[in-house]
Design a protein around this motif. Sequence first.
Motif, PDB file in Angstrom:
ATOM      1  N   VAL A 144     -13.349 -18.253 -33.964  1.00  0.00           N
ATOM      2  CA  VAL A 144     -13.832 -19.081 -34.483  1.00  0.00           C
ATOM      3  C   VAL A 144     -12.730 -20.144 -34.332  1.00  0.00           C
ATOM      4  O   VAL A 144     -11.618 -19.325 -35.130  1.00  0.00           O
ATOM      5  N   TYR A 145     -12.519 -21.097 -34.025  1.00  0.00           N
ATOM      6  CA  TYR A 145     -11.773 -22.018 -34.563  1.00  0.00           C
ATOM      7  C   TYR A 145     -11.827 -23.132 -35.180  1.00  0.00           C
ATOM      8  O   TYR A 145     -12.263 -23.956 -35.992  1.00  0.00           O
ATOM      9  N   TYR A 146     -10.090 -23.655 -35.845  1.00  0.00           N
ATOM     10  CA  TYR A 146      -9.791 -24.308 -37.031  1.00  0.00           C
ATOM     11  C   TYR A 146      -8.665 -25.701 -36.437  1.00  0.00           C
ATOM     12  O   TYR A 146      -7.894 -25.059 -36.210  1.00  0.00           O
ATOM     13  N   GLN A 147      -8.572 -27.015 -36.292  1.00  0.00           N
ATOM     14  CA  GLN A 147      -7.728 -28.240 -36.433  1.00  0.00           C
ATOM     15  C   GLN A 147      -8.017 -28.538 -35.371  1.00  0.00           C
ATOM     16  O   GLN A 147      -8.997 -28.280 -34.253  1.00  0.00           O
ATOM     17  N   ASN A 148      -8.027 -30.223 -35.550  1.00  0.00           N
ATOM     18  CA  ASN A 148      -7.891 -31.614 -34.264  1.00  0.00           C
ATOM     19  C   ASN A 148      -6.322 -31.739 -34.691  1.00  0.00           C
ATOM     20  O   ASN A 148      -6.051 -31.573 -35.383  1.00  0.00           O
ATOM     21  N   VAL A 149      -5.779 -32.152 -33.313  1.00  0.00           N
ATOM     22  CA  VAL A 149      -4.621 -32.295 -32.950  1.00  0.00           C
ATOM     23  C   VAL A 149      -4.148 -33.766 -34.162  1.00  0.00           C
ATOM     24  O   VAL A 149      -2.983 -33.437 -34.929  1.00  0.00           O
ATOM     25  N   CYS A 150      -5.308 -33.969 -34.961  1.00  0.00           N
ATOM     26  CA  CYS A 150      -5.270 -35.264 -35.711  1.00  0.00           C
ATOM     27  C   CYS A 150      -4.664 -34.691 -37.116  1.00  0.00           C
ATOM     28  O   CYS A 150      -4.374 -35.604 -37.560  1.00  0.00           O
ATOM     29  N   THR A 151      -5.911 -33.741 -37.434  1.00  0.00           N
ATOM     30  CA  THR A 151      -5.252 -33.229 -38.812  1.00  0.00           C
ATOM     31  C   THR A 151      -3.914 -32.939 -39.260  1.00  0.00           C
ATOM     32  O   THR A 151      -4.003 -32.885 -40.135  1.00  0.00           O
ATOM     33  N   TRP A 152      -2.855 -32.586 -38.620  1.00  0.00           N
ATOM     34  CA  TRP A 152      -1.401 -32.762 -38.974  1.00  0.00           C
ATOM     35  C   TRP A 152      -1.055 -34.003 -39.326  1.00  0.00           C
ATOM     36  O   TRP A 152      -0.841 -33.920 -40.183  1.00  0.00           O
ATOM     37  N   SER A 153      -1.552 -35.524 -38.935  1.00  0.00           N
ATOM     38  CA  SER A 153      -1.492 -36.136 -39.481  1.00  0.00           C
ATOM     39  C   SER A 153      -1.876 -36.975 -40.593  1.00  0.00           C
ATOM     40  O   SER A 153      -1.545 -37.263 -41.609  1.00  0.00           O
ATOM     41  N   TYR A 154      -3.647 -36.775 -40.335  1.00  0.00           N
ATOM     42  CA  TYR A 154      -4.816 -37.189 -41.531  1.00  0.00           C
ATOM     43  C   TYR A 154      -4.606 -36.284 -42.706  1.00  0.00           C
ATOM     44  O   TYR A 154      -4.969 -37.405 -43.870  1.00  0.00           O
ATOM     45  N   SER A 155      -4.338 -35.376 -42.570  1.00  0.00           N
ATOM     46  CA  SER A 155      -4.570 -34.260 -44.010  1.00  0.00           C
ATOM     47  C   SER A 155      -3.164 -33.432 -43.986  1.00  0.00           C
ATOM     48  O   SER A 155      -2.336 -33.219 -45.202  1.00  0.00           O
ATOM     49  N   PHE A 156      -1.507 -32.863 -43.100  1.00  0.00           N
ATOM     50  CA  PHE A 156      -1.101 -32.023 -43.303  1.00  0.00           C
ATOM     51  C   PHE A 156       0.094 -32.505 -43.588  1.00  0.00           C
ATOM     52  O   PHE A 156       1.580 -32.156 -43.565  1.00  0.00           O
ATOM     53  N   THR A 157       0.226 -34.044 -42.803  1.00  0.00           N
ATOM     54  CA  THR A 157       1.476 -34.051 -42.938  1.00  0.00           C
ATOM     55  C   THR A 157       3.022 -34.050 -43.764  1.00  0.00           C
ATOM     56  O   THR A 157       3.867 -33.495 -43.369  1.00  0.00           O
ATOM     57  N   TRP A 158       2.509 -34.186 -45.376  1.00  0.00           N
ATOM     58  CA  TRP A 158       3.300 -33.970 -46.621  1.00  0.00           C
ATOM     59  C   TRP A 158       3.266 -32.422 -46.747  1.00  0.00           C
ATOM     60  O   TRP A 158       4.033 -31.749 -48.106  1.00  0.00           O
ATOM     61  N   TRP A 159       2.692 -31.253 -46.703  1.00  0.00           N
ATOM     62  CA  TRP A 159       2.420 -30.774 -47.010  1.00  0.00           C
ATOM     63  C   TRP A 159       3.671 -29.318 -46.926  1.00  0.00           C
ATOM     64  O   TRP A 159       4.696 -29.272 -45.757  1.00  0.00           O
ATOM     65  N   THR A 160       3.933 -28.887 -47.542  1.00  0.00           N
ATOM     66  CA  THR A 160       4.668 -27.995 -48.017  1.00  0.00           C
ATOM     67  C   THR A 160       4.038 -26.711 -48.147  1.00  0.00           C
ATOM     68  O   THR A 160       2.681 -26.199 -47.878  1.00  0.00           O
ATOM     69  N   TRP A 161       5.050 -25.309 -48.163  1.00  0.00           N
ATOM     70  CA  TRP A 161       4.647 -23.940 -47.740  1.00  0.00           C
ATOM     71  C   TRP A 161       3.635 -23.618 -48.796  1.00  0.00           C
ATOM     72  O   TRP A 161       2.549 -22.453 -48.335  1.00  0.00           O
ATOM     73  N   LYS A 162       3.622 -24.201 -50.318  1.00  0.00           N
ATOM     74  CA  LYS A 162       2.733 -24.134 -51.292  1.00  0.00           C
ATOM     75  C   LYS A 162       1.419 -24.561 -50.458  1.00  0.00           C
ATOM     76  O   LYS A 162       0.574 -23.618 -51.209  1.00  0.00           O
ATOM     77  N   ASP A 163       1.206 -25.529 -49.973  1.00  0.00           N
ATOM     78  CA  ASP A 163       0.070 -26.386 -49.707  1.00  0.00           C
ATOM     79  C   ASP A 163      -0.895 -25.054 -48.574  1.00  0.00           C
ATOM     80  O   ASP A 163      -1.699 -24.685 -48.365  1.00  0.00           O
ATOM     81  N   TRP A 164       0.281 -24.549 -46.871  1.00  0.00           N
ATOM     82  CA  TRP A 164       0.001 -23.812 -46.451  1.00  0.00           C
ATOM     83  C   TRP A 164      -0.694 -22.542 -46.500  1.00  0.00           C
ATOM     84  O   TRP A 164      -1.019 -22.000 -46.166  1.00  0.00           O
ATOM     85  N   ARG A 165       0.066 -21.850 -47.754  1.00  0.00           N
ATOM     86  CA  ARG A 165       0.149 -20.864 -48.288  1.00  0.00           C
ATOM     87  C   ARG A 165      -1.303 -20.916 -49.024  1.00  0.00           C
ATOM     88  O   ARG A 165      -2.145 -19.300 -48.215  1.00  0.00           O
ATOM     89  N   ARG A 166      -1.948 -21.456 -49.389  1.00  0.00           N
ATOM     90  CA  ARG A 166      -3.287 -21.535 -50.021  1.00  0.00           C
ATOM     91  C   ARG A 166      -4.597 -21.595 -48.511  1.00  0.00           C
ATOM     92  O   ARG A 166      -5.192 -21.148 -48.936  1.00  0.00           O
ATOM     93  N   HIS A 167      -3.733 -22.501 -47.910  1.00  0.00           N
ATOM     94  CA  HIS A 167      -4.799 -22.801 -47.319  1.00  0.00           C
ATOM     95  C   HIS A 167      -4.976 -21.679 -45.548  1.00  0.00           C
ATOM     96  O   HIS A 167      -5.991 -21.406 -45.040  1.00  0.00           O
TER      97      HIS A 167
END
Length: 768
Positions: A144-167
């Motif tokens: 079961v796969y998730y992500q597009n290489v563009c998702t980094w730029s369009y959604s994750f660009t400014w995320w910190t560990w707090k954002d990634w922790r929940r994600h």
Amino acid sequence: MRSVTFGVIFIFVTLLLLGGSASCNDDPSRFDEHILKYVRSETTEEVQQRAVSELIVRLLPERVDEFKVIVDSSLKRNSFKINKQKELDKVLITGSSGVAAAKGLYHYLKYFCGCHISWDGDQLDLPDVLPNADITIEATSSIVYYQNVCTWSYSFTWWTWKDWRRHIDWMALQGITLGLAPFQEDIWTEIYEEYNLTQHDIDAHLSGPGFFAWQRMGNIRGWGGPLTENFKRFSSALQKQIIREMRRFGMTLALPAFAGHLPVAFRDLFPNASLSSVDIWNGFPAQYASPLFLDPVDPLFREIGKKFLEKSIARYGTDHIYFSDPFNEVQPRSNSAKYLANAAAGIYQTMAEADPLAVWLLQGWMFVKNPFWSDRMIRSFMTAVPIGRMLVLDLQSEQFPQYIRTQSYHGQPFVWCTLSNFGGTLGMFGSMDLVFERMRLAMSNENFTMIGTGITPEGINQNYALYELTLELGWNPEIASVEDWIVTYVRNRYGGDYAAAIDAWKIFLRTVYSFRGLELMRGKYTFNRRPSLKIQPWVWYNVTDFKQGVELLLSTNATNNLFKRDVVDATRQFLQNIADRIYLNVIDSYKSRRPMSLQKFSQLFQDLLKDIDRLLRTYEHFLLGRWLASARSLGQTSLEKQKYEYNARNQITLWGPQGQIVDYANKQWAGVVKDFFLERWRLFFNELENALSTNGTVNDTKLRDKIFRTVELPFVTDNKRYPVKAEGDALVVALGIFQKWTQLDCDLKELPVSAPVGKKKVRKLPNE
């Protein structure tokens, strides 16, 4: 203790399973049975079990003692059991891996407790006494796969560990088993320095954070940069946290591999190497265009690629799977089948030299709508890699599936994916019935080498129902119909059995979520596009029916935040349709030379955009201020903060120095609507009114230039601060605005329920 078998499920297919050959008729499940004996995750059962237990503490701190988790790798891969027999018993969740156990937890919360967990937030109102359960689920997908290489730029660009922790918690709860590592610039900097590139050379190549995805794929260079040392340090440290936590759950993580794209300075360093300039992409100026492409058949390719992977593995460890997209909107230098075979073999062999267990993860997007890739070319490219050593992401299976055309990728295993969204744009859109039908058909066809399912949106935080359905179809074989599924979804999301809301979503299913065409829908509706006389708005659904759905939703007495979010989104969609209709009246008034009518409808349009901005201010996920504040927060100096804010503003508006892909990733956010979209339209309407008063005409080209100079460029270079917290009651504001515009919409032109002539041709997107 056993370590859990949850590595790359297709490694060594050739040698271990098929004796060196495979075909589309091979049963993909046989790949798994054999590889389980040889490939094991380095994460122990105890570690994965602990990861899920800690997730429960974060998710349900007051109920944590009522759950017990066991990870047992002897279970069938991607399976879980849920058991609770007595009132005082704990809920026992046993999973074949940490991911499977987390998915089991969410299955119990969803189907036994009526809860919901999403990108947008959670609804976790558990019953006082947890219900009994006795159920076993075996996933329908090996991956079961998730992500597009563009998702980094369009959604994750400014995320910190707090954002990634929940994600990452969300990823585990959804049963996602394979994802991508988000960063690589730190290692590339080290390699460039080892080849004696100057800081100027490196700065001219590495883009700003808002544009990483396209610099990595060789489309652009240096735009939004130069990249600071601060960000490289930050991203490297963050990547270690992300990778560690994903692996603790037993997820498999793909690391980046060399795709051939290099700084232009390499031409002077290696004048005899097979280096060529990439074609200019989407009109970018020379300063930011045409990085070099190193031919994969050149020995230097193997040298650089091996060096890069060895550094990556040393720093982050490996799950033996590597992603590389050498020809994503980059045409190969030769249409020779032999050349393409050698290029593919060269890329794979480079991976294999660094890691003998390497598997190449490839996005199949390069084959979509690209006449270069004939059937012969595709066959040569795919078969040059040993069967099972390449995994292909069929990136947009719901609309443009390639697995049929390519004869199931000529024997290579593939993942069936839902893309749907481009640029992270907003707008209720999707093909939910089509996803359900096509995925089930592909799963049931034994001639396909499909071994997984997944989602690949370019940006998240939109149309969540579509993506949760896709992910669940990869796990749950018991879903009878989309309508049955959506009833459960609405009850859980809103925390109650709200009949009007359920009826509203049934209407949404047959309207906004019923798209079945081949047009390139990507969120570019009228009011958030650069003004022009030539826009041709249309819809694929009955707007009257949709309006009825919005009215039903607004009549619901739910109160939780997820309900408020959907109220804002649905009302925004209704207003978007009204804007399309007003625009048609504006153009009709202009062409028929009726100044009073033009003035009336122009004012209506501007009033509508003000109301849209006011509506969007009532929910935090629709605020420009949050995006800009997140960008600035990563800067250490005022100059760095300003640079990141420019990246953030440019990406969602001009997308390039002169608007090369203007509006491609635009956002219907409060602040953008008022200070960007509205100002463009105000200028446009003034030009139309002046043309009528002087008996003149409007020149679209001159108008576009004026909009760029007076509105768009000033916006992306501005430093105005915007609210980061919502204002007002979402339901009250939405209801008042809906009633206001319902009364006014009777005098407007109707929207065509089909694409205008000339729009049905499938054109190549500036998609990544």
